[in-house]
Design an enzyme around this catalytic site. Structure first.
Site, PDB file in Angstrom:
ATOM      1  N   HIS A   5     -14.573  -0.983   5.200  1.00 44.52           N
ATOM      2  CA  HIS A   5     -14.443   0.468   5.396  1.00 44.52           C
ATOM      3  C   HIS A   5     -15.757   1.219   5.200  1.00 44.52           C
ATOM      4  CE1 HIS A   5     -10.118  -0.495   4.577  1.00 44.52           C
ATOM      5  NE2 HIS A   5      -9.944   0.442   5.496  1.00 44.52           N
TER       6      HIS A   5
ATOM      7  N   SER B 204       0.801  -1.232   0.000  1.00 40.53           N
ATOM      8  CA  SER B 204       0.000   0.000   0.000  1.00 40.53           C
ATOM      9  C   SER B 204       0.824   1.268   0.000  1.00 40.53           C
ATOM     10  CB  SER B 204      -0.951  -0.004   1.201  1.00 40.53           C
ATOM     11  OG  SER B 204      -1.913  -1.034   1.070  1.00 40.53           O
TER      12      SER B 204
ATOM     13  N   CYS C 235      -7.703   1.883   2.022  1.00 40.60           N
ATOM     14  CA  CYS C 235      -8.778   1.033   1.499  1.00 40.60           C
ATOM     15  C   CYS C 235      -8.385   0.441   0.140  1.00 40.60           C
ATOM     16  CB  CYS C 235     -10.062   1.838   1.371  1.00 40.60           C
ATOM     17  SG  CYS C 235     -11.413   0.889   0.652  1.00 40.60           S
TER      18      CYS C 235
END
Length: 605
Positions: free
Chosen positions: A361, A321, A374
């Site tokens: 989320h 990420s 996310c």
């Protein structure tokens, strides 16, 4: 019976024969003397002079390596070196036996040293470096029984901080046959037994650090002992390297990583100066300054953590990420998203198969997608972008190519470091088409995407500078032994990310939220606005790698950091504390000695 006259004649005949033999032997002797004195006179005179007059080489002290504040990272210290003239010892087996007993080696070992390090005939050979005092005393006491053996004061490399800076400074090693031949072709004056830089800055700046050797011309007696010095040429020390490294940050990163396997890099986003670079596990470069013990070498090469590898530069991993800021910039550049773009995250996305998110989320917008990391939001953005546009922006960040750092062989194949895939890449590599589902994985830094920790530190720095990717460098200045500056490295912009300045502001704001209210809370420092991004890079079947990248202060960046902990599971719990430690020391919140290793008790990507 012979008469007296006949006996007399026989005696005269014998005397004549003896005289002829004597005269013949005399003539042979005269001929031999003529041959030695006249025919070979000049050659034998030269050999005699060579046996009487020796040239003892004085090695130049290697240049010092300093951190940015002048603290010593590598230097040279005095050492005793045992020298021996092979021809003298071969004439005296008893002396050979005595010397081997003193040095703790066998005659076969001594012969191997002579074969490996022997140079000109009659020249002394280094048979032991960094000799203990007891060896020096023993040789001094027995010097009359050890013809051709002497002890000289010399220099040996020393790394006061050992493994803390090992992957930056590198290490030395004895020159091998191939390196010796290459040096001769290049006109460099290396001899068997010399030590040269094998890795790191020691190798990269070998020509500057080495200096110029001197020597002494001495007269020796029949035992090989020095009678007098006939002439001397002083050696010239190598040049000093002043680095960009801040030793305090280096120690902080080293202590924070502890026994974990991983890496941490800190850079100045405004210049590309590398402030810290730590790879764990590390090794002690001091073991290489003399012939490596078999036990030490065995321990290093058998270590499953491969301590000789500089993970900061040469190892590549899926960035996870921490790659999402790149995807976000690409989305803003091509109009595939805006600050108001939202998506619903039920914890997965169905796209032919189920693509998971690390948690549910709910409704997510641009800022929350970065702050809460996310995956679903970025899956959808990646699908809208397509792999070729995403790859183009990633390459503008410098991913997929060498950073240009001043370390040896950063790009070991095809001139690239890491992988930035696109449709052409897959066709060329696998002869297969690109599938849309593969773009989803790449959008969150998984799949084929790979990057080094140094590259990810530069990605963080590029967000901080609104798209400028500087060439990282370690050597700030090259100095003469008297301290005068010979050369100073100037900052160089290597890449520019072609995206609106506002795009970087939005991503930086999202990264700031990641620290204040998202997955990167561990890096939230009072009075210091930090912008960061966590990451977990899958490595099945083993646990995921933990990533964290950040820069600070968010409103006026002066430092950018990237850290990875192999199989650390979550960046928020493993890598973020490492970056926090570096920032704490940089901003004066803690001293390096106060840093300890540990994981944070938080949840996050």
């Amino acid at each position: 019976m012979l008469t007296q006259h006949e006996i007399r004649k026989l005696q005269i005949a014998r005397i004549r024969k003896l005289a002829i033999v004597v005269i013949f032997l005399f003539l042979v002797l005269v001929a031999r003397l003529w041959y030695l004195q006249i025919a070979l006179g000049e050659e034998l005179l030269m050999q005699s002079e060579a046996n009487r007059i020796k040239l003892i080489r004085t090695r130049a002290p290697r240049g010092t390596i300093l951190d940015r504040k002048g603290r010593v990272l590598a230097t040279s210290r005095p050492q005793f070196v045992v020298l021996a003239i092979p021809s003298k010892l071969k004439e005296n087996p008893e002396a050979t036996k005595s010397l081997c007993g003193i040095l703790g080696i066998t005659p076969a070992d001594l012969d191997a040293i002579f074969a490996r390090r022997g140079g000109h005939p009659g020249a002394p050979v280094r048979v032991m470096v960094d000799a203990p005092l007891e060896v020096v005393v023993c040789i001094s006491e027995l010097r009359m029984k050890l013809p051709g053996v002497s002890v000289e004061l010399d220099q040996i490399r020393n790394y006061p901080l050992g493994p803390v800076v090992a992957h930056i400074v590198g290490h030395l090693g004895e020159i091998n046959k191939e390196e010796l031949e290459e040096a001769k072709k290049a006109g460099k004056d290396y001899k068997p037994g010399d030590y040269i830089g094998k890795d790191g800055l020691e190798a990269q700046y070998e020509d500057l650090l080495r200096g110029e050797d001197g020597g002494k011309q001495v007269e020796v007696n029949a035992l090989g002992s020095v009678v007098r010095v006939l002439g001397e040429k002083p050696s010239i020390p190598g040049k000093t390297l002043k680095l960009t490294i801040d030793l305090d940050l280096q120690i902080a990163a080293y202590r924070a990583l502890g026994s974990q396997v991983g890496a941490a890099v800190a850079v100045d986003p405004r210049t590309g100066e590398v402030l810290a670079m730590v790879s764990k596990p590390a090794y002690d470069p001091n073991i290489f300054v003399k012939r490596v013990k078999a036990s030490d070498w065995e321990r290093i090469v058998r270590h499953k953590g491969r301590p000789l590898q500089n993970r900061c530069v040469y190892n590549v991993y899926p960035p996870g990420s921490t790659f999402k800021p790149v995807t976000a910039i690409a989305g803003l550049k091509y109009g595939m998203c805006s600050v108001g773009t939202t998506a619903n995250c039920p914890g997965y996305l169905m796209f032919g198969r189920r693509f998971r998110c690390w948690r549910v989320h709910g409704r997510v917008d641009f800022m929350k997608a970065i702050a809460q990391s996310c995956d679903v939001w970025f899956y959808l953005l990646g699908h809208r972008l397509g792999i070729d546009r995403l790859a183009k922006v990633a390459r503008e960040f410098g991913l997929g190519s060498a950073t240009g750092i001043d370390l040896p062989q950063e790009a070991r194949r095809h001139g690239g470091v890491g992988t930035v895939p696109d449709t052409q890449w897959k066709r060329k590599r696998f002869n297969k088409p690109w599938w849309p589902g593969e773009t989803l994985n790449c959008a969150i830094g998984q799949g084929f995407v790979q990057a080094s920790p140094l590259q990810m530190a530069l990605v963080s720095a590029a967000v901080a500078t609104k798209g400028k990717v500087f060439k990282p460098f370690l050597v700030k200045e090259v100095l003469r032994p008297d301290g005068t500056v010979v050369e100073r490295t100037q900052p160089e912009v290597r890449h520019v990310v072609d995206a609106p300045a506002g795009a970087f502001d939005l991503v930086a704001k999202g990264m700031r939220l990641a620290v204040t209210s998202g997955t990167g809370k561990v890096a939230d420092i009072p009075d210091v606005p930090v912008a960061g991004k966590t990451g977990s890079a899958e490595d099945p079947p083993r646990p995921a790698h933990g990533w964290f990248i950040c820069f600070a202060p968010a409103d006026n960046p002066r430092i950018a950091v990237a850290a990875i902990v192999e199989h650390g599971r979550h960046g928020a719990t493993s890598a973020a504390p490492v970056c926090r430690a570096v920032l704490d020391v940089f901003f004066g919140k803690k001293k390096p000695q106060e840093i300890s290793s540990g994981t944070a008790r938080v949840s996050g990507d």
